[in-house]
Write an enzyme that holds these catalytic residues in place. Structure first.
Site, short mmCIF file in Angstrom:
data_model
loop_
_atom_site.label_atom_id
_atom_site.label_comp_id
_atom_site.label_asym_id
_atom_site.label_seq_id
_atom_site.Cartn_x
_atom_site.Cartn_y
_atom_site.Cartn_z
N ILE A 121 0.31 -0.97 0.08
CA ILE A 121 -0.11 -0.20 0.00
C ILE A 121 0.74 1.22 0.28
O ILE A 121 0.45 2.23 -0.10
CB ILE A 121 -0.89 -0.01 0.87
CG1 ILE A 121 -0.06 -0.17 2.42
CG2 ILE A 121 -2.57 -0.67 0.96
CD1 ILE A 121 -1.14 0.19 3.30
N GLU A 125 10.19 5.61 3.63
CA GLU A 125 11.61 5.88 4.03
C GLU A 125 12.42 4.38 4.07
O GLU A 125 13.44 4.53 4.05
CB GLU A 125 11.52 7.13 4.78
CG GLU A 125 13.05 8.12 4.38
CD GLU A 125 13.24 8.32 6.36
OE1 GLU A 125 14.02 9.26 6.57
OE2 GLU A 125 12.23 9.18 6.61
N PHE A 126 11.73 3.79 4.97
CA PHE A 126 12.19 3.15 5.60
C PHE A 126 11.94 1.55 5.16
O PHE A 126 12.41 0.02 5.68
CB PHE A 126 11.90 2.69 7.22
CG PHE A 126 12.45 4.32 7.57
CD1 PHE A 126 13.87 3.72 8.47
CD2 PHE A 126 11.66 4.63 8.34
CE1 PHE A 126 14.00 5.57 8.75
CE2 PHE A 126 11.99 5.81 9.29
CZ PHE A 126 13.09 6.03 9.30
N GLY A 127 11.21 1.52 4.22
CA GLY A 127 11.00 -0.55 3.27
C GLY A 127 9.23 0.07 2.61
O GLY A 127 8.53 0.95 2.96
N ASP A 128 8.77 -1.02 2.24
CA ASP A 128 7.23 -1.22 1.59
C ASP A 128 6.54 -1.48 2.71
O ASP A 128 7.00 -1.44 4.36
CB ASP A 128 8.13 -2.59 1.00
CG ASP A 128 8.08 -2.06 -0.38
OD1 ASP A 128 9.21 -0.93 -0.86
OD2 ASP A 128 8.59 -3.39 -0.89
N VAL A 129 5.51 -0.55 2.56
CA VAL A 129 4.62 -0.67 3.44
C VAL A 129 3.78 -1.94 3.02
O VAL A 129 3.02 -1.73 1.94
CB VAL A 129 3.59 0.00 3.95
CG1 VAL A 129 2.32 0.17 5.20
CG2 VAL A 129 4.32 1.61 4.48
N LYS A 142 5.15 -3.18 7.94
CA LYS A 142 6.53 -2.34 7.73
C LYS A 142 7.07 -3.48 7.62
O LYS A 142 7.72 -4.19 8.54
CB LYS A 142 6.76 -1.22 8.10
CG LYS A 142 6.77 0.01 7.64
CD LYS A 142 6.94 1.30 8.99
CE LYS A 142 5.99 2.41 8.53
NZ LYS A 142 5.74 4.42 9.58
N ASP A 234 10.21 14.34 13.02
CA ASP A 234 9.77 14.33 11.96
C ASP A 234 8.48 14.13 11.97
O ASP A 234 7.42 13.76 11.37
CB ASP A 234 10.75 12.78 11.51
CG ASP A 234 10.55 13.40 9.80
OD1 ASP A 234 10.54 14.36 9.16
OD2 ASP A 234 10.42 12.28 9.45
N ARG A 238 3.21 13.91 6.48
CA ARG A 238 2.58 13.11 5.87
C ARG A 238 3.20 11.77 7.08
O ARG A 238 2.93 11.00 6.20
CB ARG A 238 4.18 13.07 4.95
CG ARG A 238 6.03 13.46 5.30
CD ARG A 238 7.00 13.24 4.82
NE ARG A 238 8.10 13.20 5.72
CZ ARG A 238 8.16 14.83 6.03
NH1 ARG A 238 7.28 16.05 5.50
NH2 ARG A 238 9.07 15.29 6.45
P1 AMP Z 1 5.68 5.99 5.54
O1 AMP Z 1 7.04 4.37 5.34
O2 AMP Z 1 5.30 5.75 7.24
O3 AMP Z 1 5.78 6.95 5.42
O4 AMP Z 1 4.62 5.51 5.11
C1 AMP Z 1 4.22 5.08 3.57
C2 AMP Z 1 3.15 4.95 3.11
O5 AMP Z 1 2.43 3.56 3.56
C3 AMP Z 1 1.73 6.29 4.03
O6 AMP Z 1 2.29 7.19 2.97
C4 AMP Z 1 0.22 5.32 3.60
O7 AMP Z 1 -0.30 5.61 2.81
C5 AMP Z 1 0.83 3.79 4.48
N1 AMP Z 1 0.70 3.84 5.59
C6 AMP Z 1 2.12 3.63 6.32
N2 AMP Z 1 1.40 3.29 7.76
C7 AMP Z 1 0.31 2.81 7.67
C8 AMP Z 1 -0.85 2.38 8.40
N3 AMP Z 1 -0.51 1.31 9.74
N4 AMP Z 1 -2.31 2.17 7.43
C9 AMP Z 1 -1.65 2.28 6.81
N5 AMP Z 1 -1.62 2.84 5.88
C10 AMP Z 1 -0.70 2.90 5.95
#
Ligand code: AMP
Length: 375
Positions: A121, A125-129, A142, A234, A238
């Site tokens: 989804i 910055e730290f990898g795929d979600v 994550k 941070d 976002r």
């Molecule tokens: P991040 O690594 O936290 O920057 O997450 C990247 C993207 O993944 C975010 O902009 C969200 O669209 C999605 N995402 C991250 N964490 C969640 C979560 N707990 N629930 C739903 N989407 C998420």
């Protein structure tokens, strides 16, 4: 696990000597800041190989290049390829070992078989979600490749396990895989990041009362972190996520310590970071307050990028001379006043999150006489 951070050459030798051939660790280079050093025990001696960071890739011999430390270590585990020996056994870092034990003991280690990964989804910055299913509950996962970042996270994660608030994205647990990957399982936030939420819907759909509710949600989380002496470092739209029922929650806390520790101010989000944090690395709750002011501006301008039309390199000099962004269109004067208070150059003169929360609560009662269910 084999990453030991900033230890000296002597400390590395003491950790590896007089151990068996092939015992290794990676440390941050003291002579070449930003580079790493691979230290390997070999026939009773310790060899130190400089790992050069070159055009975003890592190399020892300038022939073989790697995306990250994990890939590099993997390569030299299979084949000595010019080193005195191939890498056989990692010298475990004490903190990591302690943190892993801590996860298991405290019940934060989840079982891989209870988790089904469904689909990607987002890319962070730290990898795929990924979206996943954990024992029947929809969760976000994550996926962090097990290199220095993951290790820094593992070391910091015990702090995260102690934080719990309705406006913080809740961590459910972690999975440390044999292959070295790290999964961080959190609650699923159906409406994604606040900045995307605001941009995609805009002012025709979202009313000022909702904007104030989001601001208050984030402020409550920050008041909680403030009371627990936890600095986020941070805070930005976002890094705020929106739940199914429109509650904003702060995410990515505890993941950001590493970047600021490595004295690498080049990586900091300049437009969100307070002048004293950029200049002297003075991160505090008050530098979070500065970022919160920027976040308020993002919220009330429906997800615009801060300091529009000012070239990035001019932002800091102008801000240090006292420049402040204008009031976004349609933003109540009382809210703009809060922003400007957050952007006072002297950190001690900025309000606390506790004060900000009280003011926002007062404002929200004025804007929305009956604070009922959210639309
Ligand atoms: P991040 O690594 O936290 O920057 O997450 C990247 C993207 O993944 C975010 O902009 C969200 O669209 C999605 N995402 C991250 N964490 C969640 C979560 N707990 N629930 C739903 N989407 C998420």
């Amino acid at each position: 696990i084999w990453f030991h951070g900033k230890i000296t050459r002597d400390q590395a030798e003491r950790l590896l000597y007089p151990h068996e051939t092939g015992l290794f660790l990676v440390r941050e280079s003291t002579n070449f800041p930003g580079d790493y050093t691979l230290c390997v025990s070999c026939d009773g001696k310790v060899e130190h190989y400089r790992i050069i960071y070159h055009n975003g890739k890592l190399t020892i011999d300038e022939e073989e290049y790697f995306e990250n430390l994990m890939q590099l270590v993997e390569h030299y585990t299979k084949d000595a390829d010019g080193l005195c020996t191939k890498l056989i056994k990692p010298k475990l870092e004490e903190g990591t070992v302690a943190a892993q034990d801590e996860f298991s003991r405290s019940g934060w280690a989840l079982k891989r078989k209870d988790l089904t990964l469904l689909q990607s989804i987002g890319k962070g910055e730290f990898g795929d979600v990924m979206v996943g299913d954990y024992r029947g509950t929809k969760v976000a996962v994550k996926c962090i490749k097990h290199d220095a970042t993951a290790q820094a996270f593992v070391a910091e994660a015990s702090v995260m396990t102690q934080l719990r608030h309705n406006n913080l994205v809740q961590m459910l647990g972690v999975i440390l895989e044999e292959t070295g990957s790290l999964f961080i399982v959190t609650e699923y936030m159906a409406k994604g990041s606040l900045v995307d939420y605001l941009r995609s819907r805009g002012r025709t759909v979202i009313g000022v009362d909702s904007l104030i509710n989001f601001s208050l949600d984030v402020c409550e989380a920050m008041e909680y972190l403030e009371a627990n002496n936890f600095v986020h470092r941070d805070l930005a739209a976002r890094n705020v996520l929106v739940s199914e029922d429109n509650i904003a929650k702060v995410s990515d806390f505890g993941l950001t310590k590493e970047a600021s520790n490595t004295e690498d101010t080049a990586k900091l989000p300049v437009k969100w970071t307070s002048p004293e944090a950029l200049r002297e690395k003075k991160f505090s709750t008050k530098s979070d307050v500065w970022s919160y002011g920027i976040l308020l501006w993002e919220i009330f301008s429906f997800g615009r990028v801060p300091y529009p039309r000012i070239p990035l390199k001019e932002v800091v000099p102008r801000v240090e001379k006292g420049y402040k962004m204008d009031c976004p269109d349609g933003c109540p004067e009382v809210v703009y006043n809060i922003m400007t208070q957050c952007w006072i150059l002297d950190p001690d003169a900025r309000p606390s999150f506790h004060m900000l929360r009280e003011r926002l609560q007062y404002i929200s009662q004025g804007v929305q006489p009956v604070k009922g269910k959210r639309q």
